[in-house]
Design a protein around this motif. Structure first.
Motif, PDB file in Angstrom:
ATOM      1  N   UNK A   1       0.806  -1.227   0.000  1.00  0.00           N
ATOM      2  CA  UNK A   1       0.000   0.000   0.000  1.00  0.00           C
ATOM      3  C   UNK A   1       0.838   1.276   0.000  1.00  0.00           C
ATOM      4  N   UNK A   2       1.980   1.264   0.660  1.00  0.00           N
ATOM      5  CA  UNK A   2       2.833   2.458   0.684  1.00  0.00           C
ATOM      6  C   UNK A   2       3.396   2.743  -0.699  1.00  0.00           C
ATOM      7  N   UNK A   3       3.845   1.713  -1.408  1.00  0.00           N
ATOM      8  CA  UNK A   3       4.355   1.895  -2.766  1.00  0.00           C
ATOM      9  C   UNK A   3       3.250   2.385  -3.702  1.00  0.00           C
ATOM     10  N   UNK A   4       2.042   1.852  -3.532  1.00  0.00           N
ATOM     11  CA  UNK A   4       0.924   2.300  -4.363  1.00  0.00           C
ATOM     12  C   UNK A   4       0.631   3.771  -4.123  1.00  0.00           C
ATOM     13  N   UNK A   5       0.570   4.187  -2.861  1.00  0.00           N
ATOM     14  CA  UNK A   5       0.266   5.587  -2.566  1.00  0.00           C
ATOM     15  C   UNK A   5       1.350   6.502  -3.116  1.00  0.00           C
ATOM     16  N   UNK A   6       2.602   6.076  -3.038  1.00  0.00           N
ATOM     17  CA  UNK A   6       3.682   6.873  -3.605  1.00  0.00           C
ATOM     18  C   UNK A   6       3.529   6.986  -5.115  1.00  0.00           C
ATOM     19  N   UNK A   7       3.193   5.878  -5.775  1.00  0.00           N
ATOM     20  CA  UNK A   7       3.058   5.881  -7.230  1.00  0.00           C
ATOM     21  C   UNK A   7       1.883   6.731  -7.695  1.00  0.00           C
ATOM     22  N   UNK A   8       0.855   6.870  -6.884  1.00  0.00           N
ATOM     23  CA  UNK A   8      -0.304   7.679  -7.279  1.00  0.00           C
ATOM     24  C   UNK A   8       0.079   9.145  -7.441  1.00  0.00           C
ATOM     25  N   UNK A   9       1.076   9.595  -6.675  1.00  0.00           N
ATOM     26  CA  UNK A   9       1.617  10.935  -6.867  1.00  0.00           C
ATOM     27  C   UNK A   9       0.646  12.055  -6.559  1.00  0.00           C
TER      28      UNK A   9
END
Length: 501
Positions: free
Chosen positions: A100-108
């Motif tokens: 989830x942390x990587x996803x939130x970062x990728x959402x930008x």
């Protein structure tokens, strides 16, 4: 280029030093913790009014979210009331994310990096909590033992176990799921510099000084001064509230961000404690014995939210020797919610009490931590106990209609707005405590269908029958740091949630 260490890796390194025997279990729990937090995050992406998400398109094999920047996010159909970790990965365009942390970062998105850091902390902390959980199957005897069984934290918040600022050693020393005994201290403050309400015990006075109970984390990290050793205590679900020997709970000021908010005790809360406790006693007397509200025995503050404490009755005082009293959040650790008949009986009790108090003029924040069930020896729900009046809502107009004198209070607790009142109760009780106990939309719908015809026919019942259910937009709130107060979303009514495929 070497990637910076993750929170998971940093916690593993510390765990290898402070509790090496837990390291293999911690490592084994990480994938499940990521899925649990990702499931909560996906629920938010599907159901909250996030401004950077446009169209939500259901399909045969899941749901596609069209982002404002043209990208697409694809995942499974989302039951907003499900508590199982059913999301193991989502696709942002062609890339799959299981973290989830990587996803939130990728959402930008705006404030996404800060939220991503909290999500990473939530995953690592949740894995640690699960690694340390080893509770006996038999039912506990003490209320604080029940609280130790709640391992996963908030059932729907992506920051279900986020404890920024807490090291691994801190979590092991203070987290209730790790079953520690915490040594509380006191800080002496001249009585003339304190506001004290209610009855403050003599053991917390020293001549012309008031002794304020202090959590050891607060003393070390916020106050920066040692506290005088006082009493051993058992931490409860909220972490900053602890059970003392006897039948007293002490709520300490613990200025750390837990889940969503920085926790402390405001001067407003200390001033309001006595009139709120008096009002609660009057209201409980009108529930035909179905509800008890724990009394605030005393409250004190050094006119600082970082140095204050409240003393409350333990819910145990309202249980007979053959009864159990436990937070609603702990019900999921038993087999009881698996029975539709039991779930309907509990929903009938909780909604009857909640609607009755709402009609009288008080909306409880009846989530799984504040609301407790009193169960017979065979598990039959008999009564309810409510604790912590710090965030209820009070309608002076409704109280007056029932001949109840409103407390002499102003501020955030006071409102006659029907939407605010219903959101407070339904968002915490139905979309929170009951949903978390039921574990899915279909199970919650079945319980509601069984009990709605029997509930008090007040003006607040109609919105509960078919309207969307209000719930706090927890992720939107974390991504809106400039906003003060709650933000809300509408969840589809449980009746409209299809069963899992």
């Amino acid at each position: 280029m070497r990637r910076p260490p993750t929170v998971e890796a940093e916690d593993a390194e510390e765990l290898a030093v402070v509790r090496p025997a837990l390291l293999p279990r911690y490592t084994a729990e990480l994938p499940g913790a990521r899925a649990s937090v990702l499931t909560r995050l996906w629920r938010a992406l599907v159901h909250e009014p996030l401004p950077w998400i446009g169209e939500r398109v259901p399909g045969l094999h899941g749901l596609t979210l069209r982002l404002a920047d043209g990208r697409t996010l694809h995942g499974p159909h989302a039951d907003p009331y499900a508590t199982s970790a059913y999301v193991t990965g989502v696709r942002l365009d062609r890339e799959r994310y299981d973290d989830p942390a990587r996803l939130m970062t990728a959402l930008g998105v705006a404030h996404g990096p800060e939220f991503a850091a909290e999500l990473a902390d939530s995953v690592a902390s949740l894995a640690l909590s699960r690694a340390g959980a080893d509770h006996p199957k038999e039912w506990p005897e003490r209320d604080w033992e029940w609280e130790q069984r709640v391992v996963d934290g908030h059932p729907f918040h992506p920051n279900c176990r986020a404890r920024p600022g807490f090291s691994v050693a801190d979590q092991l020393a203070y987290g209730p799921e790790h079953r520690p005994v915490v040594g509380l201290g006191t800080v002496p403050v001249p009585a003339g510099e304190c506001l004290v309400t209610g009855e403050w015990p003599e053991e917390l006075r020293d001549g012309g000084r008031v002794l304020l109970p202090v959590h050891p984390w607060q003393a070390a990290h916020v106050l920066g001064r040692p506290a005088i050793p006082w009493r051993p205590a058992h931490p409860l679900m909220s972490l900053r509230t602890l059970a003392l020997p006897g039948a007293v709970h002490v709520k300490t000021a613990l200025s750390a961000r837990l889940t969503s908010s920085v926790r402390d005790i405001s001067v407003y809360s200390v001033r309001a404690a006595a009139p709120l406790s008096a009002l609660a006693e009057e209201l409980a007397a009108r529930t035909d014995g179905l509800l008890h509200i724990t009394r605030t025995l005393g409250a004190a503050t050094a006119h600082s939210p970082q140095l204050a404490a409240l003393l409350r009755e333990s819910p145990e005082v309202y249980a007979a020797p053959d009864e159990h009293v436990l937070p609603v959040a702990a019900l999921a650790t038993t087999a009881l919610p698996g029975s539709p008949g039991w779930l309907a009986a509990f929903a009938r009790l909780a909604l009857t009490v909640g609607l009755r108090l709402l009609d009288l003029g008080v909306a409880l924040e009846a989530h799984g931590q504040n609301l407790l069930a009193v169960l017979a020896a065979d598990g039959t729900p008999r009564r309810l106990v409510y604790r912590d009046l710090a965030d209820i809502r009070i309608s002076p107009a409704r109280l007056a209609r029932h001949g109840i004198t409103p407390p002499a209070l102003t501020g955030r607790l006071i409102t006659d707005d029907e939407t605010d009142l219903r959101r407070k109760l339904f968002g915490s009780l139905v979309a929170g405590a009951l949903a978390g106990t039921a574990g899915s939309g279909p199970a919650l719908a079945e319980a509601l269908r069984a009990v709605l015809p029997d509930l008090p026919h007040t003006a607040d019942l109609a919105p509960l029958r078919e309207s969307p259910l209000p719930a706090k937009a927890l992720t939107l709130m974390r991504l809106s740091p400039a906003h003060t107060g709650d933000l809300w979303t509408d969840l589809p009514h449980p009746h409209s949630v299809p069963p899992p495929v």
